[in-house]
Design a protein around this motif. Structure first.
Motif, PDB file in Angstrom:
ATOM      1  N   ASP A 164       0.814  -1.220   0.000  1.00 54.64           N
ATOM      2  CA  ASP A 164       0.000   0.000   0.000  1.00 54.64           C
ATOM      3  C   ASP A 164       0.844   1.267   0.000  1.00 54.64           C
ATOM      4  OD1 ASP A 164       1.004  -0.017   2.551  1.00 54.64           O
ATOM      5  OD2 ASP A 164      -0.945   0.112   3.567  1.00 54.64           O
ATOM      6  N   GLY A 165       2.158   1.119  -0.036  1.00 58.20           N
ATOM      7  CA  GLY A 165       3.036   2.276  -0.052  1.00 58.20           C
ATOM      8  C   GLY A 165       3.318   2.860   1.307  1.00 58.20           C
ATOM      9  N   LEU A 166       2.740   2.298   2.363  1.00 58.57           N
ATOM     10  CA  LEU A 166       2.946   2.785   3.719  1.00 58.57           C
ATOM     11  C   LEU A 166       3.832   1.801   4.482  1.00 58.57           C
ATOM     12  CD1 LEU A 166      -0.722   3.817   4.641  1.00 58.57           C
ATOM     13  CD2 LEU A 166       1.093   5.251   3.663  1.00 58.57           C
ATOM     14  N   PRO A 167       4.658   2.305   5.397  1.00 60.17           N
ATOM     15  CA  PRO A 167       5.498   1.381   6.176  1.00 60.17           C
ATOM     16  C   PRO A 167       4.680   0.607   7.207  1.00 60.17           C
ATOM     17  CG  PRO A 167       5.868   3.644   6.878  1.00 60.17           C
ATOM     18  CD  PRO A 167       4.966   3.714   5.690  1.00 60.17           C
ATOM     19  N   GLU A 168       4.922  -0.684   7.263  1.00 61.51           N
ATOM     20  CA  GLU A 168       4.378  -1.540   8.310  1.00 61.51           C
ATOM     21  C   GLU A 168       5.528  -2.010   9.202  1.00 61.51           C
ATOM     22  OE1 GLU A 168       1.381  -0.839   5.775  1.00 61.51           O
ATOM     23  OE2 GLU A 168       2.926  -2.177   5.002  1.00 61.51           O
ATOM     24  N   VAL A 169       5.174  -2.706  10.272  1.00 62.18           N
ATOM     25  CA  VAL A 169       6.164  -3.203  11.225  1.00 62.18           C
ATOM     26  C   VAL A 169       5.996  -4.711  11.351  1.00 62.18           C
ATOM     27  CG1 VAL A 169       6.980  -3.120  13.608  1.00 62.18           C
ATOM     28  CG2 VAL A 169       6.165  -1.018  12.499  1.00 62.18           C
ATOM     29  N   ALA A 170       7.115  -5.431  11.283  1.00 57.49           N
ATOM     30  CA  ALA A 170       7.121  -6.867  11.561  1.00 57.49           C
ATOM     31  C   ALA A 170       7.911  -7.095  12.837  1.00 57.49           C
ATOM     32  CB  ALA A 170       7.741  -7.645  10.407  1.00 57.49           C
ATOM     33  N   VAL A 171       7.417  -7.981  13.697  1.00 53.17           N
ATOM     34  CA  VAL A 171       8.101  -8.301  14.944  1.00 53.17           C
ATOM     35  C   VAL A 171       8.209  -9.817  15.068  1.00 53.17           C
ATOM     36  CG1 VAL A 171       5.922  -8.146  16.231  1.00 53.17           C
ATOM     37  CG2 VAL A 171       8.089  -8.062  17.458  1.00 53.17           C
ATOM     38  N   ILE A 172       9.382 -10.283  15.493  1.00 48.81           N
ATOM     39  CA  ILE A 172       9.598 -11.703  15.748  1.00 48.81           C
ATOM     40  C   ILE A 172       9.553 -11.923  17.257  1.00 48.81           C
ATOM     41  CG2 ILE A 172      12.119 -11.429  15.710  1.00 48.81           C
ATOM     42  CD1 ILE A 172      10.387 -14.516  14.316  1.00 48.81           C
ATOM     43  N   SER A 173       8.773 -12.917  17.687  1.00 47.80           N
ATOM     44  CA  SER A 173       8.634 -13.242  19.110  1.00 47.80           C
ATOM     45  C   SER A 173       9.086 -14.674  19.339  1.00 47.80           C
ATOM     46  CB  SER A 173       7.181 -13.093  19.572  1.00 47.80           C
ATOM     47  OG  SER A 173       6.735 -11.755  19.439  1.00 47.80           O
ATOM     48  N   LEU A 174       9.783 -14.899  20.441  1.00 50.71           N
ATOM     49  CA  LEU A 174      10.244 -16.234  20.790  1.00 50.71           C
ATOM     50  C   LEU A 174      10.272 -16.378  22.301  1.00 50.71           C
ATOM     51  CD1 LEU A 174      11.499 -18.981  19.946  1.00 50.71           C
ATOM     52  CD2 LEU A 174      13.740 -17.890  20.183  1.00 50.71           C
ATOM     53  N   VAL A 175       9.679 -17.470  22.790  1.00 45.55           N
ATOM     54  CA  VAL A 175       9.749 -17.810  24.205  1.00 45.55           C
ATOM     55  C   VAL A 175      10.819 -18.878  24.345  1.00 45.55           C
ATOM     56  CG1 VAL A 175       8.500 -18.702  26.202  1.00 45.55           C
ATOM     57  CG2 VAL A 175       7.326 -17.224  24.559  1.00 45.55           C
ATOM     58  N   TYR A 176      11.971 -18.510  24.907  1.00 43.27           N
ATOM     59  CA  TYR A 176      13.099 -19.434  24.970  1.00 43.27           C
ATOM     60  C   TYR A 176      12.781 -20.679  25.786  1.00 43.27           C
ATOM     61  CZ  TYR A 176      16.325 -15.955  23.049  1.00 43.27           C
ATOM     62  OH  TYR A 176      16.969 -15.058  22.233  1.00 43.27           O
ATOM     63  N   GLN A 177      11.926 -20.542  26.793  1.00 44.03           N
ATOM     64  CA  GLN A 177      11.688 -21.667  27.693  1.00 44.03           C
ATOM     65  C   GLN A 177      10.748 -22.709  27.117  1.00 44.03           C
ATOM     66  OE1 GLN A 177      11.341 -18.453  28.426  1.00 44.03           O
ATOM     67  NE2 GLN A 177      12.431 -17.925  30.297  1.00 44.03           N
ATOM     68  N   SER A 178      10.171 -22.466  25.961  1.00 50.56           N
ATOM     69  CA  SER A 178       9.163 -23.370  25.410  1.00 50.56           C
ATOM     70  C   SER A 178       9.725 -24.156  24.229  1.00 50.56           C
ATOM     71  CB  SER A 178       7.930 -22.570  24.948  1.00 50.56           C
ATOM     72  OG  SER A 178       7.016 -23.411  24.302  1.00 50.56           O
ATOM     73  N   LEU A 179       9.614 -25.482  24.301  1.00 46.84           N
ATOM     74  CA  LEU A 179       9.993 -26.328  23.176  1.00 46.84           C
ATOM     75  C   LEU A 179       8.823 -26.604  22.245  1.00 46.84           C
ATOM     76  CD1 LEU A 179      12.316 -29.006  24.812  1.00 46.84           C
ATOM     77  CD2 LEU A 179      12.973 -27.300  23.137  1.00 46.84           C
ATOM     78  N   SER A 180       7.606 -26.389  22.730  1.00 45.12           N
ATOM     79  CA  SER A 180       6.420 -26.762  21.960  1.00 45.12           C
ATOM     80  C   SER A 180       5.873 -25.619  21.128  1.00 45.12           C
ATOM     81  CB  SER A 180       5.324 -27.270  22.914  1.00 45.12           C
ATOM     82  OG  SER A 180       4.975 -26.260  23.847  1.00 45.12           O
ATOM     83  N   THR A 181       6.287 -24.381  21.419  1.00 40.57           N
ATOM     84  CA  THR A 181       5.730 -23.225  20.721  1.00 40.57           C
ATOM     85  C   THR A 181       6.769 -22.646  19.770  1.00 40.57           C
ATOM     86  OG1 THR A 181       4.372 -22.688  22.644  1.00 40.57           O
ATOM     87  CG2 THR A 181       4.671 -20.966  20.991  1.00 40.57           C
ATOM     88  N   PRO A 182       6.480 -22.582  18.464  1.00 38.60           N
ATOM     89  CA  PRO A 182       7.441 -21.978  17.536  1.00 38.60           C
ATOM     90  C   PRO A 182       7.476 -20.466  17.704  1.00 38.60           C
ATOM     91  CG  PRO A 182       5.414 -22.478  16.387  1.00 38.60           C
ATOM     92  CD  PRO A 182       5.258 -23.032  17.783  1.00 38.60           C
TER      93      PRO A 182
END
Length: 413
Positions: free
Chosen positions: A327-345
């Motif tokens: 759309d010509g406008l800046p968006e934001v991407a964020v990466i999240s990670l819970v280090y203590q969890s093996l089951s959640t990507p």
């Protein structure tokens, strides 16, 4: 263990956490636990490294096999057909973490700078002080290839770095985020007069007592034509304005008391002033849930920021800014990670900007990333003109298949 604190704030903590998680998965209750070889991935960056007009990828990596660490920066060059060639791996003597791109020697070719949090094993209850940088200057005879690595000691724990003219002499310098809490500083390496691409010893610049810093960007925040520094740390954001002729004014502290793991800068609302975006991991680093957010700092007036927090998935780590829906406008991407969890990507959340209320963002649904991705970058990975998401683990790519629609992650090649 001091360095295994505050949710893996330093590199040794991340390695220890990975080993603990794998040990839990492989067994318990006494006896020897055999941990299979595993990768720890550092920062990923996207840039045209060979001058062909196509986005290439570089990522810091460590393969841990028992007590052996095989460290490198892997460089993936994209070919004319849209795919990536097999990576060129540049071996390093120490475990890498942060990566930055910049022209160190003024030859017009992008070079790589790698942040090394520790060059010697950390000591119990002792702040780390063996960090440094590895400089990978591009081979002038072969575009996209790099010369032998050069080690530069900085001290502290070098978590991240940025390349910019920070002394006003027209030469590229390097700023380093020191992750050691008690130091409360950045480290500035001014370029030496000769030879090109060599640097004077690191000079500490005090920022905020009792804070460690994990991310920084060099951008002209105040519009005076000089790059400033913005740091994300354990107690908020710090903005250091560069003065004419070099040196920095006293730091301006934003969101004091909050922890931020990543920061990015861009003009989000189109008013000509630079705005800031930062990732707050919330309670995940301490084993809890909730509280994670992306905070948007709009520079509503010169030097005056208004902050709005947008909730995102637990463990928000890094942010990137770009047009993610065409759309010509800046968006934001964020990466999240819970280090203590093996089951959640890991999770990737896209914050879409309102077309009618510039600078206002709404979080779309969180997308599944790879299992342990904690850095991301933006670039066109397939040559279709759309901005894709590049994750550090693997590395991997989430292709933008339609405006604002992204595929599940797959290997970059």
């Amino acid at each position: 263990m001091r360095r295994f604190r505050e949710g893996f704030w330093t590199w040794s903590g991340r390695l220890a956490g990975a080993a603990l998680l794998l040990g839990s998965a492989c067994g318990g209750g006494g006896g020897d636990v055999v941990i299979p070889p595993f990768w720890v991935w550092g920062q990923v960056v996207v840039a045209d490294l060979d001058g062909d007009g196509r986005d290439d990828v570089a990522v810091a990596s460590t393969l841990i096999d028992g007590g052996t660490h095989r460290n490198s920066v892997q460089v993936f060059l994209r070919g004319a057909g849209g795919g990536f060639a097999a990576p060129s791996a540049y071996p390093l003597a120490f475990d890498p973490w942060g990566v930055s791109v910049g022209d160190l020697d003024g030859d017009g070719r992008p070079d790589l700078v790698v942040a090394i949090p520790a060059s010697t094993p950390p000591q119990l209850n002792t702040p780390g002080d063996s960090g440094g940088l590895v400089l990978l200057r591009q081979d002038p005879a072969t575009p996209g290839r790099f010369l032998a690595p050069v080690w530069v000691r900085t001290g502290g724990a070098a978590e991240a770095c940025a390349v910019a003219d920070l002394t006003g002499d027209g030469l590229a310098d390097v700023a380093v985020a020191d992750g050691v809490l008690v130091n409360g500083r950045i480290l500035l390496l001014a370029q030496a007069p000769a030879p090109p691409g060599s640097f004077l010893p690191a000079v500490p610049v005090p920022v905020a007592a009792g804070q460690g810093f994990s991310s920084l960007v060099a951008s002209d925040v105040d519009g005076d034509g000089r790059p400033d520094l913005v740091l994300a740390g354990s107690g908020g954001l710090a903005v250091l304005h560069q003065r004419a002729g070099g040196g920095f004014a006293a730091p301006v502290l934003l969101a004091v008391g909050q922890r931020f793991d990543g920061v990015a800068a861009a003009d989000l609302d189109g008013d000509g002033r630079l705005d800031l975006v930062a990732a707050n991991p919330g309670n995940a680093p301490n084993g809890g849930r909730g509280g994670a957010s992306v905070t948007v700092f709009l520079q509503a007036q010169p030097g005056i920021f208004t902050a709005t927090a947008v909730p995102v998935a637990d463990g928000a780590r890094q942010v990137a800014i770009g047009d993610l829906d065409g759309d010509g406008l800046p968006e934001v991407a964020v990466i999240s990670l819970v280090y203590q969890s093996l089951s959640t990507p890991s999770k990737v959340t896209i914050l879409r900007q309102s077309a009618t209320r510039r600078g206002t963002f709404v979080a779309a649904a969180a997308l599944d990333g790879t299992q342990n991705a904690n850095f991301l970058a933006l670039g066109d990975a397939d040559g279709d003109g759309r901005t894709d998401l590049i994750l550090n683990e693997g590395p991997s790519v989430m292709l933008q298949t339609a405006p604002g629609v992204f595929s599940p992650p797959r290997a970059l090649r």
